[in-house]
Design a protein around this motif. Sequence first.
Motif, short mmCIF file in Angstrom:
data_model
loop_
_atom_site.label_atom_id
_atom_site.label_comp_id
_atom_site.label_asym_id
_atom_site.label_seq_id
_atom_site.Cartn_x
_atom_site.Cartn_y
_atom_site.Cartn_z
N ASP A 109 1.02 -1.36 0.02
CA ASP A 109 -0.01 0.20 0.23
C ASP A 109 1.03 1.17 0.10
OD1 ASP A 109 0.89 -0.88 2.59
OD2 ASP A 109 -0.95 0.06 3.52
N HIS A 110 2.22 1.21 0.05
CA HIS A 110 2.94 2.26 0.05
C HIS A 110 4.02 2.03 -1.34
CE1 HIS A 110 2.07 3.62 4.21
NE2 HIS A 110 1.75 2.56 4.18
N THR A 111 4.18 0.99 -1.83
CA THR A 111 5.03 0.73 -2.79
C THR A 111 4.46 0.47 -4.14
OG1 THR A 111 5.23 -1.67 -2.57
CG2 THR A 111 6.81 -0.11 -1.29
N GLY A 112 2.94 0.24 -4.38
CA GLY A 112 2.19 -0.67 -5.32
C GLY A 112 2.51 0.67 -6.69
N GLY A 113 2.61 1.80 -6.65
CA GLY A 113 2.66 2.59 -7.59
C GLY A 113 4.03 3.10 -8.35
N LEU A 114 5.15 2.58 -7.54
CA LEU A 114 6.29 2.64 -8.06
C LEU A 114 6.64 2.45 -9.41
CD1 LEU A 114 9.30 3.75 -7.61
CD2 LEU A 114 9.89 1.63 -6.58
N VAL A 115 6.55 1.25 -9.91
CA VAL A 115 6.85 0.86 -11.32
C VAL A 115 6.01 1.62 -12.33
CG1 VAL A 115 7.35 -1.24 -12.95
CG2 VAL A 115 7.90 -1.42 -10.40
N THR A 116 5.09 1.61 -12.12
CA THR A 116 4.18 2.39 -13.17
C THR A 116 4.32 3.80 -13.28
OG1 THR A 116 2.25 0.73 -12.93
CG2 THR A 116 1.50 2.73 -13.67
N LEU A 117 4.32 4.61 -11.99
CA LEU A 117 4.94 5.85 -12.20
C LEU A 117 6.07 6.11 -12.79
CD1 LEU A 117 3.62 6.90 -8.53
CD2 LEU A 117 3.04 7.90 -10.80
N ARG A 118 7.30 5.14 -12.57
CA ARG A 118 8.57 5.42 -13.40
C ARG A 118 8.32 5.16 -14.74
NH1 ARG A 118 13.43 7.32 -14.62
NH2 ARG A 118 14.79 5.66 -15.49
N ARG A 119 7.80 4.14 -15.19
CA ARG A 119 7.67 3.80 -16.52
C ARG A 119 6.86 4.93 -17.43
NH1 ARG A 119 5.90 -2.52 -16.22
NH2 ARG A 119 7.82 -3.32 -15.92
N GLU A 120 5.64 5.50 -16.84
CA GLU A 120 4.99 6.45 -17.59
C GLU A 120 5.57 7.75 -17.32
OE1 GLU A 120 2.25 6.05 -19.36
OE2 GLU A 120 2.83 3.85 -18.76
N LEU A 121 6.18 8.21 -16.20
CA LEU A 121 6.99 9.50 -16.21
C LEU A 121 8.30 9.73 -16.77
CD1 LEU A 121 5.90 10.34 -12.40
CD2 LEU A 121 4.82 11.28 -14.44
N ALA A 122 8.90 8.49 -17.02
CA ALA A 122 10.14 8.55 -17.76
C ALA A 122 10.09 8.78 -19.28
CB ALA A 122 10.79 7.14 -17.68
N LYS A 123 8.83 8.53 -19.87
CA LYS A 123 8.43 8.90 -21.04
C LYS A 123 8.75 10.30 -21.33
CE LYS A 123 5.22 5.20 -21.62
NZ LYS A 123 3.75 4.68 -21.88
#
Length: 334
Positions: A109-123
């Motif tokens: 509940d504190h780490t679940g968004g990390l990978v998606t956020l990184r992938r999308e914002l890195a664009k």
Amino acid sequence: MKKLPGFTCMALLVLGAASVRAETPPSSPPQAPASHARVKRLKVTVLSTMLTDLKGLGEWGFAALIEADGHRILFDTGANPDTVLKNAPLLGVDLSTVTDVILSHNHGDHTGGLVTLRRELAKKNPAALSRVHVGRGIFWSRVSASGKSGEGNSFLAARPRYEATGGKFIEHSEPVELFPGAWLTGPIPRVHPERNWSGKGKVQTPEGLVEDTLPEELALVLDTEQGLVLVTGCAHAGVINTLELARARVREAPVLAAIGGFHLFDADEKTLAWTGGKLREMKLGYLSGAHCTGIEALHRLRELTGLERATSIVGSVGSSFELGKGLEPLKIAR
């Protein structure tokens, strides 16, 4: 006591490759010289929690954006992969310029968004969320609290997916100054018996299999002229243990504000009375209890600390604390 001089790319890229490692913290927080740096401008905005106002998605999770003296840090990333990704633009927040993330502990509940956020914002920006600060122990294997077979630490599966994007983890074992006036606690000594965890799980440490007390948990402390501002994800280590460490290692100052989850939703009256009394002794000025704090617990702490509706709120998506202005609860929690 270590210091990272600013968020210079060279220093942190080297540090990210090597990781920061040290001995396990002692059982009580040692005294250390205070930093003379103070944060002059500060705003903390909640991006993920259960309660939401007219904008945003609510969930059992936590994330907040810290903006301090030109630095921007994402503290935790929420539970569902796209909650923070959707909430941020609804609140007028651009996370693509944020390079650094703090993860308070391994729970989903504190780490679940990390990978998606990184992938999308890195664009938009290849450096977005490219460095993640964690506490020693976050990558230790867990035995599932439910007794099911298999790995109980779901964050282990996210690690290679995040690193595959070019992101780096920076592991901390002691307090560190990320930039002038902003301190990461490192793992928090359990001086007082604040048992803010389930007690059902086990963790495989270098010393063997023991009860999982979330030994990696860390928090962020911002030192201002008016006092210390604490941002915490769940306070599994206990808010008082956390603040006593901060006052010992950063500066013995009043606590201007405490923001985040405090895991007191099922605390009994004795626990709340003790916690509220300690917070009052530390001259707590503002309280924003989100996520696992508990609404009734928040209201009881308001009474115990002598705070009022304007200075003690249930944290909601989009609510904020700003230095010199105080809390903005939005309509739902006003």
